[in-house]
Design a protein around this motif. Structure first.
Motif, PDB file in Angstrom:
ATOM      1  N   ALA A   1       7.453  -7.858  -3.184  1.00  0.00           N
ATOM      2  CA  ALA A   1       6.229  -8.752  -2.180  1.00  0.00           C
ATOM      3  C   ALA A   1       6.065  -9.958  -1.942  1.00  0.00           C
ATOM      4  O   ALA A   1       5.767 -10.954  -1.578  1.00  0.00           O
ATOM      5  N   ARG A   2       6.780 -10.392  -3.512  1.00  0.00           N
ATOM      6  CA  ARG A   2       6.682 -12.206  -3.394  1.00  0.00           C
ATOM      7  C   ARG A   2       7.662 -12.096  -2.025  1.00  0.00           C
ATOM      8  O   ARG A   2       7.666 -13.299  -1.807  1.00  0.00           O
ATOM      9  N   GLU A   3       9.277 -11.526  -1.906  1.00  0.00           N
ATOM     10  CA  GLU A   3      10.256 -11.771  -1.087  1.00  0.00           C
ATOM     11  C   GLU A   3       9.456 -11.430   0.343  1.00  0.00           C
ATOM     12  O   GLU A   3       9.452 -12.520   1.517  1.00  0.00           O
ATOM     13  N   VAL A   4       8.684 -10.964   0.659  1.00  0.00           N
ATOM     14  CA  VAL A   4       7.021 -10.235   1.335  1.00  0.00           C
ATOM     15  C   VAL A   4       6.861 -11.768   2.080  1.00  0.00           C
ATOM     16  O   VAL A   4       6.307 -12.494   3.107  1.00  0.00           O
ATOM     17  N   LEU A   5       6.260 -12.502   0.845  1.00  0.00           N
ATOM     18  CA  LEU A   5       5.018 -13.928   0.900  1.00  0.00           C
ATOM     19  C   LEU A   5       6.166 -15.047   1.229  1.00  0.00           C
ATOM     20  O   LEU A   5       5.275 -15.356   2.165  1.00  0.00           O
ATOM     21  N   ASN A   6       7.182 -14.589   0.314  1.00  0.00           N
ATOM     22  CA  ASN A   6       8.533 -16.261   1.134  1.00  0.00           C
ATOM     23  C   ASN A   6       8.553 -15.636   2.513  1.00  0.00           C
ATOM     24  O   ASN A   6       8.890 -16.719   3.237  1.00  0.00           O
ATOM     25  N   SER A   7       9.405 -14.546   2.929  1.00  0.00           N
ATOM     26  CA  SER A   7       9.697 -14.695   4.268  1.00  0.00           C
ATOM     27  C   SER A   7       8.392 -14.427   5.494  1.00  0.00           C
ATOM     28  O   SER A   7       9.432 -14.462   6.736  1.00  0.00           O
ATOM     29  N   GLY A   8       7.285 -13.502   5.421  1.00  0.00           N
ATOM     30  CA  GLY A   8       6.774 -13.749   6.321  1.00  0.00           C
ATOM     31  C   GLY A   8       6.694 -12.651   7.013  1.00  0.00           C
ATOM     32  O   GLY A   8       6.346 -12.105   7.890  1.00  0.00           O
ATOM     33  N   ARG A   9       7.499 -11.442   6.524  1.00  0.00           N
ATOM     34  CA  ARG A   9       7.782 -10.765   7.176  1.00  0.00           C
ATOM     35  C   ARG A   9       7.829  -9.104   6.583  1.00  0.00           C
ATOM     36  O   ARG A   9       8.378  -9.154   5.533  1.00  0.00           O
ATOM     37  N   SER A  10       6.401  -8.323   6.947  1.00  0.00           N
ATOM     38  CA  SER A  10       6.315  -7.014   6.864  1.00  0.00           C
ATOM     39  C   SER A  10       7.913  -5.979   6.222  1.00  0.00           C
ATOM     40  O   SER A  10       8.587  -6.295   7.439  1.00  0.00           O
ATOM     41  N   GLU A  11       7.807  -5.182   5.086  1.00  0.00           N
ATOM     42  CA  GLU A  11       8.390  -4.131   4.935  1.00  0.00           C
ATOM     43  C   GLU A  11       8.266  -3.149   4.730  1.00  0.00           C
ATOM     44  O   GLU A  11       7.114  -3.053   3.864  1.00  0.00           O
ATOM     45  N   LEU A  12       8.851  -1.896   4.854  1.00  0.00           N
ATOM     46  CA  LEU A  12       8.667  -0.541   4.515  1.00  0.00           C
ATOM     47  C   LEU A  12       9.633  -0.470   3.470  1.00  0.00           C
ATOM     48  O   LEU A  12      10.753  -0.179   3.606  1.00  0.00           O
ATOM     49  N   LYS A  13       9.094   0.020   2.137  1.00  0.00           N
ATOM     50  CA  LYS A  13      10.040   0.080   1.067  1.00  0.00           C
ATOM     51  C   LYS A  13      10.339   1.704   0.697  1.00  0.00           C
ATOM     52  O   LYS A  13       8.541   2.228   0.634  1.00  0.00           O
ATOM     53  N   THR A  14      10.781   1.935  -0.182  1.00  0.00           N
ATOM     54  CA  THR A  14      10.932   3.516  -0.838  1.00  0.00           C
ATOM     55  C   THR A  14      11.588   2.965  -2.066  1.00  0.00           C
ATOM     56  O   THR A  14      12.819   2.563  -2.242  1.00  0.00           O
ATOM     57  N   TYR A  15      10.612   3.761  -3.490  1.00  0.00           N
ATOM     58  CA  TYR A  15      11.190   3.663  -4.551  1.00  0.00           C
ATOM     59  C   TYR A  15      11.572   4.969  -4.888  1.00  0.00           C
ATOM     60  O   TYR A  15      10.292   6.139  -5.336  1.00  0.00           O
ATOM     61  N   GLY A  16      12.499   5.312  -5.700  1.00  0.00           N
ATOM     62  CA  GLY A  16      12.945   6.384  -5.904  1.00  0.00           C
ATOM     63  C   GLY A  16      13.010   6.949  -7.614  1.00  0.00           C
ATOM     64  O   GLY A  16      13.866   5.420  -7.708  1.00  0.00           O
ATOM     65  N   SER A  17      13.531   8.228  -8.179  1.00  0.00           N
ATOM     66  CA  SER A  17      13.334   8.361  -9.106  1.00  0.00           C
ATOM     67  C   SER A  17      13.970   9.646  -9.320  1.00  0.00           C
ATOM     68  O   SER A  17      14.053  10.272  -8.302  1.00  0.00           O
ATOM     69  N   GLY A  18      14.225   9.971 -10.528  1.00  0.00           N
ATOM     70  CA  GLY A  18      14.849  12.208 -10.913  1.00  0.00           C
ATOM     71  C   GLY A  18      13.196  12.611 -10.159  1.00  0.00           C
ATOM     72  O   GLY A  18      13.323  13.624  -9.631  1.00  0.00           O
TER      73      GLY A  18
ATOM     74  N   GLU B   1       6.011   5.918  -1.220  1.00  0.00           N
ATOM     75  CA  GLU B   1       7.109   5.243   0.290  1.00  0.00           C
ATOM     76  C   GLU B   1       5.771   4.115  -0.138  1.00  0.00           C
ATOM     77  O   GLU B   1       4.606   4.105   0.218  1.00  0.00           O
ATOM     78  N   ILE B   2       6.136   2.932   0.300  1.00  0.00           N
ATOM     79  CA  ILE B   2       5.617   1.330   0.174  1.00  0.00           C
ATOM     80  C   ILE B   2       5.495   0.861   1.525  1.00  0.00           C
ATOM     81  O   ILE B   2       6.669   0.296   1.421  1.00  0.00           O
ATOM     82  N   PHE B   3       4.373   0.470   1.620  1.00  0.00           N
ATOM     83  CA  PHE B   3       4.589  -0.331   2.964  1.00  0.00           C
ATOM     84  C   PHE B   3       3.333  -1.796   2.933  1.00  0.00           C
ATOM     85  O   PHE B   3       2.729  -2.149   2.020  1.00  0.00           O
ATOM     86  N   ILE B   4       4.745  -3.083   2.707  1.00  0.00           N
ATOM     87  CA  ILE B   4       4.493  -4.799   2.062  1.00  0.00           C
ATOM     88  C   ILE B   4       4.067  -5.108   3.477  1.00  0.00           C
ATOM     89  O   ILE B   4       5.404  -5.692   3.961  1.00  0.00           O
ATOM     90  N   GLU B   5       3.222  -5.486   3.925  1.00  0.00           N
ATOM     91  CA  GLU B   5       2.720  -6.679   4.697  1.00  0.00           C
ATOM     92  C   GLU B   5       2.350  -8.085   4.022  1.00  0.00           C
ATOM     93  O   GLU B   5       2.172  -8.770   3.215  1.00  0.00           O
ATOM     94  N   SER B   6       2.855  -8.656   5.290  1.00  0.00           N
ATOM     95  CA  SER B   6       2.747  -9.950   5.239  1.00  0.00           C
ATOM     96  C   SER B   6       2.088 -10.717   6.082  1.00  0.00           C
ATOM     97  O   SER B   6       1.350 -10.037   7.141  1.00  0.00           O
ATOM     98  N   VAL B   7       0.383 -11.040   5.237  1.00  0.00           N
ATOM     99  CA  VAL B   7      -0.729 -11.616   5.473  1.00  0.00           C
ATOM    100  C   VAL B   7      -0.643 -13.131   5.515  1.00  0.00           C
ATOM    101  O   VAL B   7      -1.009 -13.416   4.890  1.00  0.00           O
ATOM    102  N   ARG B   8      -0.487 -13.888   6.590  1.00  0.00           N
ATOM    103  CA  ARG B   8      -1.028 -15.350   7.042  1.00  0.00           C
ATOM    104  C   ARG B   8      -1.638 -15.340   7.661  1.00  0.00           C
ATOM    105  O   ARG B   8      -2.459 -14.694   8.083  1.00  0.00           O
ATOM    106  N   PRO B   9      -2.534 -16.548   6.826  1.00  0.00           N
ATOM    107  CA  PRO B   9      -3.915 -17.231   7.742  1.00  0.00           C
ATOM    108  C   PRO B   9      -3.742 -17.616   9.050  1.00  0.00           C
ATOM    109  O   PRO B   9      -2.135 -18.013  10.059  1.00  0.00           O
TER     110      PRO B   9
ATOM    111  N   VAL C   1       1.070  -0.369  -0.042  1.00  0.00           N
ATOM    112  CA  VAL C   1      -0.391   0.203  -0.294  1.00  0.00           C
ATOM    113  C   VAL C   1       0.688   1.251   0.113  1.00  0.00           C
ATOM    114  O   VAL C   1       1.939   1.199   0.506  1.00  0.00           O
ATOM    115  N   VAL C   2       0.044   2.229  -0.754  1.00  0.00           N
ATOM    116  CA  VAL C   2       0.838   3.665  -1.218  1.00  0.00           C
ATOM    117  C   VAL C   2       1.037   4.483   0.797  1.00  0.00           C
ATOM    118  O   VAL C   2      -0.129   4.775   0.873  1.00  0.00           O
TER     119      VAL C   2
END
Length: 377
Positions: free
Chosen positions: A174-191, A196-204, A133-134
């Motif tokens: 997101a695939r890395e988070v899916l595999n690891s099960g650990r949520s992360e806050l990521k920043t993607y930059g350019s000129g 800023e994106i929060f990538i959350e692991s949602v597990r049953p 999510v942004v």
């Protein structure tokens, strides 16, 4: 409160209750805080609160802001910084010495947003998913807080961010988070700026299989279900394993001990407890569980009884190495001085939680590391 249980409660409230107002999600937690990233709070239009972000202080503040946020119609991110005494000015007085960032989103009436329906489907299928999510964006990038992307175990991708110029990078993370099960806050930059994106692991929910449907299995199943766990009760006696005795269980299975290897799937099982009170049945099921990858195998009864089972299995050519035996907990449960079935259930559930979190089960006053850390499985 576990995040899977919280999500179940929120989704149930959206299905059953009145009109929703806002949904608040912790996207970052630094230092000492009451809840961690991924914790949620749903506020309904009548002021009902479902879930929680703190001991009550943040909830009061978010409730006070919720009508303005609903009227504005746009998601917003609020930072609560109580790493100093400055938060006393706002009347929060949290005193946890940490920083919490919260995404607060207005929810429309009627059908829940697509991402919540995707979570609902994922939990119903007992599949993991990653949800991006942004939470911050430079104006020039054309994104808004609250835009999402999700990816499930079946690699299905959905959400507005799937059309983003950064979609490929977000999907990879997101695939890395899916595999690891650990949520992360990521920043993607350019000129053009930063996204800023929060990538959350949602597990049953964690799963617990109880082998044995005696009277002492009832409080164990009940307490596990209160925590939001997926509960399965297995027994070979028709009079014992019934919906009437175990209304809280997700599954009740009539299965004799010798048929367990063929009829009971242990796939994705987090914990199993053997409590048939029948020596030969317990021994047969124990052999099957130790040969499986189940992380926690508990056996009710005296240590000597379990030791005798292992010796007999060894003589039968079914000996197990130390790695497999390290998953065995017999007698099951923490040393709480438990005597009654309810107390024993509490000690077993507490031990399962400690093992699944990679913790010792010792008093927190002796712990020097941070209280909150991601679970092991």
């Amino acid at each position: 409160m576990s995040q899977s249980k919280e999500l179940q409660d929120i989704l149930a409230a959206l299905d059953q209750a009145g009109k929703p107002r806002v949904l608040a999600t912790v996207i970052e937690a630094r230092g000492s805080t009451y809840r961690r990233a991924g914790a949620r709070l749903l506020i309904l239009d009548d002021g009902t609160l479902v879930g929680g972000l703190s001991g009550g202080c943040l909830e009061i503040d978010i409730l006070a802001r919720s009508e303005d946020i609903t009227a504005d119609g746009r998601p917003t991110v609020i930072t609560y910084d109580h790493s100093s005494d400055a938060d006393l000015v706002f009347g929060l007085a949290l005193g946890c010495n940490g920083v919490i960032r919260v995404l607060i989103e207005p929810l429309p009436g009627g059908e829940p947003p697509a991402y919540l329906r995707a979570i609902q489907t994922s939990l119903a299928l007992r599949q993991a998913m990653a949800l991006a999510v942004v939470v911050g964006c430079s104006d020039d990038l054309g994104h808004r807080p609250g835009e999402r992307l999700w990816i499930g175990a079946d690699i299905a991708i959905g959400g507005e961010l799937a059309r983003s110029a950064y979609a490929e990078c977000i999907i990879d993370d997101a695939r890395e988070v899916l595999n690891s099960g650990r949520s992360e806050l990521k920043t993607y930059g350019s000129g053009a700026g930063e996204l800023e994106i929060f990538i959350e692991s949602v597990r049953p929910p964690p799963s617990l299989i109880i082998f044995g449907a005696g009277h002492d299995a009832i409080p164990l199943a009940d307490l596990g279900k209160r925590l939001g766990w997926h509960i399965t009760v297995v027994d070979g006696r028709p009079a014992f394993v019934s919906r009437e005795r175990f209304p809280m269980a997700d599954e009740v299975c009539l299965c004799r001990a010798e048929a367990v290897p063929n009829d009971i799937s242990l796939q994705e099982t987090g914990a199993a407890v053997v409590m048939n009170h029948h020596y030969h049945h317990d021994r047969a099921i124990l052999a099957h569980l130790l040969a499986s990858p189940v992380p926690y195998v508990g056996v009710l009864g005296p240590r000597e009884r379990t030791r005798k089972m292992l010796e007999e299995l060894d003589r039968d050519g079914l000996g197990f190495d130390q790695t497999r035996l390290s998953r065995l907990h017999g007698p099951a449960g923490l040393d709480l001085g438990a005597e009654t079935p309810d107390q024993v259930a509490l000690s077993i559930i507490a031990e399962i939680l400690a093992v699944s979190s990679g913790r010792s089960g010792a008093p927190l006053k002796y712990r020097e590391a941070p209280i909150h850390e991601p679970p092991v499985f």
